[in-house]
Design a protein around this motif. Structure first.
Motif, short mmCIF file in Angstrom:
data_model
loop_
_atom_site.label_atom_id
_atom_site.label_comp_id
_atom_site.label_asym_id
_atom_site.label_seq_id
_atom_site.Cartn_x
_atom_site.Cartn_y
_atom_site.Cartn_z
N ALA A 186 -6.02 0.26 -9.40
CA ALA A 186 -5.06 1.22 -8.44
C ALA A 186 -3.63 1.13 -9.04
O ALA A 186 -3.11 0.09 -9.91
CB ALA A 186 -5.08 0.27 -7.14
N VAL A 187 -3.04 2.13 -9.16
CA VAL A 187 -1.48 2.32 -9.62
C VAL A 187 -0.52 2.33 -8.55
O VAL A 187 0.57 2.20 -8.61
CB VAL A 187 -1.31 3.58 -10.73
N GLU A 188 -1.04 3.13 -7.35
CA GLU A 188 -0.22 3.29 -6.22
C GLU A 188 -0.67 3.11 -4.82
O GLU A 188 -1.99 3.17 -4.72
CB GLU A 188 0.44 4.91 -6.31
N LEU A 189 0.13 3.02 -3.85
CA LEU A 189 -0.34 3.10 -2.51
C LEU A 189 0.21 4.14 -1.91
O LEU A 189 1.31 4.60 -1.66
CB LEU A 189 -0.04 1.71 -1.76
N VAL A 190 -0.68 5.00 -1.00
CA VAL A 190 -0.31 6.30 -0.40
C VAL A 190 -0.13 5.56 1.22
O VAL A 190 -1.18 5.24 1.59
CB VAL A 190 -1.12 7.40 -0.53
N PHE A 191 0.87 5.93 1.72
CA PHE A 191 1.10 5.80 3.07
C PHE A 191 1.12 7.03 3.80
O PHE A 191 1.97 7.91 3.86
CB PHE A 191 2.61 4.83 3.53
N ARG A 192 0.34 7.20 4.94
CA ARG A 192 0.19 8.29 5.80
C ARG A 192 0.45 8.16 7.08
O ARG A 192 0.37 7.07 7.93
CB ARG A 192 -1.23 8.60 5.54
N GLY A 193 1.42 9.04 7.62
CA GLY A 193 1.69 9.10 8.89
C GLY A 193 0.93 10.09 9.86
O GLY A 193 0.28 10.92 9.02
N VAL A 194 0.64 9.98 11.13
CA VAL A 194 -0.11 10.94 11.78
C VAL A 194 0.57 12.00 11.91
O VAL A 194 -0.30 13.23 12.56
CB VAL A 194 -0.69 10.40 13.29
N ASP A 195 1.64 12.25 11.92
CA ASP A 195 2.43 13.56 12.12
C ASP A 195 1.99 14.75 11.12
O ASP A 195 1.90 14.36 9.94
CB ASP A 195 3.86 13.53 12.19
#
Ligand SMILES: Nc1nc2c(c(=O)[nH]1)N[C@H]1C(S)=C(S)[C@@H](COP(=O)(O)O)O[C@H]1N2
Ligand SMILES: [Mo]
Length: 371
Positions: free
Chosen positions: A143-152
């Motif tokens: 893994a190189v990154e973390l993706v953060f997702r909002g519900v909007d």
């Protein structure tokens, strides 16, 4: 399928007119700034902090909300708000600024949320450190990154999307990065990300994903719309450098009283204490200088203690006026890394991170007495 706009396609455009359009007015009704007199508070009172909401405020239900941690992790996790609340708690005042702050002062003017200088605020966020959750999940080697997702969800630049941003594993693992469920001692209000948001101190606001439901460990750098949009470009086809940490900025509480329409300030001749706040995501505030002649000459202000390691530093400056006249007041901050605010406006296509000095026109009047 790539989320990336086609080369040469620029979703927002620029305007050579000072007049904002109906669409910009529409955006600025939804996304308000902090009244600059709010600089008097260490922690910005609820409702006074700036807001930036790309799409709609989604409906969040704390009872059914969950955060998933997935992708390249040894143990997938699903955490409820109660689970998060039962973990170690930290409370931290953090100064947040929108990367577009100052945009509408540029020429030509990038067309988007038309901020002047007020896209700021300092809130006391309460939540739990992200790092311990990532350690428990066991982020895998690849893994190189973390993706953060909002519900909007919405469309920007012709691309339909959930609001998503990434951080490198190293940046996400920093001690100060938290998952926040309270602000100023109360549950997050809907507009600030209820029931859960990421808070990344020191970075421009776009990184602190609101209405957070998913964190995904990925093997390649994330190239979603909001990741590629926040880059310094002169022309649409350029790759550009990413927008990350806040550059130094200082703002003053506009002195005296204003004219309703122009916001021009009026003070009486005499000794006037100016005050304001300065911050930088690139180092602590080392110096604030004030100019009372539009940037021709500068004198040092007195610094107070920063509100926290990640929040603004107060400053004061005594301005002795002896003659009536027209003045332009400017504060200028320098951080410990040696970054100073420019007095000329540096330009980029979306108007990001333009930390040009604030200019406050003031008329000094003979002490005639108010009506
Ligand atoms: N999910 C989501 N997170 C988001 C946004 C958004 O539109 N959706 N806006 C971002 C931007 S551009 C900024 S500047 C900050 C603003 O945070 P605030 O509204 O709490 O001040 O939230 C960031 N997080
Ligand atoms: Mo923003």
């Amino acid at each position: 399928m790539s989320d990336r706009p086609a080369p040469g396609e620029h979703p927002d455009g620029v305007s050579t007119s000072q007049e904002v359009s109906f669409e910009e007015l529409q955006l600025s009704q939804r996304n308000h700034g902090m009244q600059l007199e709010g600089l008097r508070y260490d922690v910005t009172p609820a409702g006074m902090h700036y807001l930036l909401i790309h799409f709609d405020v989604p409906e969040g239900d704390a009872a059914t909300w969950s955060l998933s941690v997935d992708g390249l992790v040894a143990h997938r996790m699903r955490l409820s708000i109660d689970d998060l609340r039962s973990r170690p708690t930290v409370t931290m005042p953090v100064t947040l600024e929108c990367a577009g702050n100052g945009r509408a002062l540029l020429t030509p003017r990038p067309i988007s949320q038309p901020w002047l200088t007020e896209a700021i605020g300092t809130a006391e966020w309460t939540g739990t450190p992200l790092r311990a959750i990532l350690e428990e999940a066991g982020v895998e080697e690849g893994a190189v990154e973390l993706v953060f997702r909002g519900v909007d969800h919405g469309i920007q630049g012709g691309v339909e999307q959930d609001y998503e941003r990434s951080l490198t594993i190293e940046d996400a693992m920093r001690d100060e990065v938290i998952l926040a469920y309270e602000v100023n001692g109360a549950p997050l209000p809907p507009q600030h990300g209820f029931p859960l948001r990421l808070v990344v101190p020191g970075w421009y606001g776009m990184t602190s994903v609101k209405w957070l439901t998913e964190i995904t460990a990925v093997a390649e750098p994330f190239e979603g719309y909001q990741q590629l949009a926040y880059r310094f470009r002169q022309r649409p086809e350029e790759d550009g450098e990413p927008v990350t940490r806040m550059r130094p900025r200082s703002l003053m509480i506009p002195p005296g009283f204003p004219d309703f329409m122009t916001r021009k300030r009026f003070v009486d001749v005499g000794s006037i204490e100016l005050s304001g706040r300065a911050w930088s995501g690139l180092g602590s505030i080392e110096r604030v200088e004030v100019s009372t002649d539009g940037g021709a000459t500068w004198a040092g202000a007195t610094l107070g203690e920063p509100v926290s390691a990640y929040a603004w530093t107060p400053w004061t400056f005594v301005w002795d006026t002896s003659e009536p006249g027209e003045f332009e007041l400017c504060p200028r901050a320098t951080d410990a890394a040696g970054n100073t605010q420019p007095t000329e406006q540096p330009w980029n296509l979306h108007g990001f991170a333009n930390n040009l000095v604030q200019r406050v026109p003031v008329e000094v009047r003979a002490p005639s007495g108010r009506p």
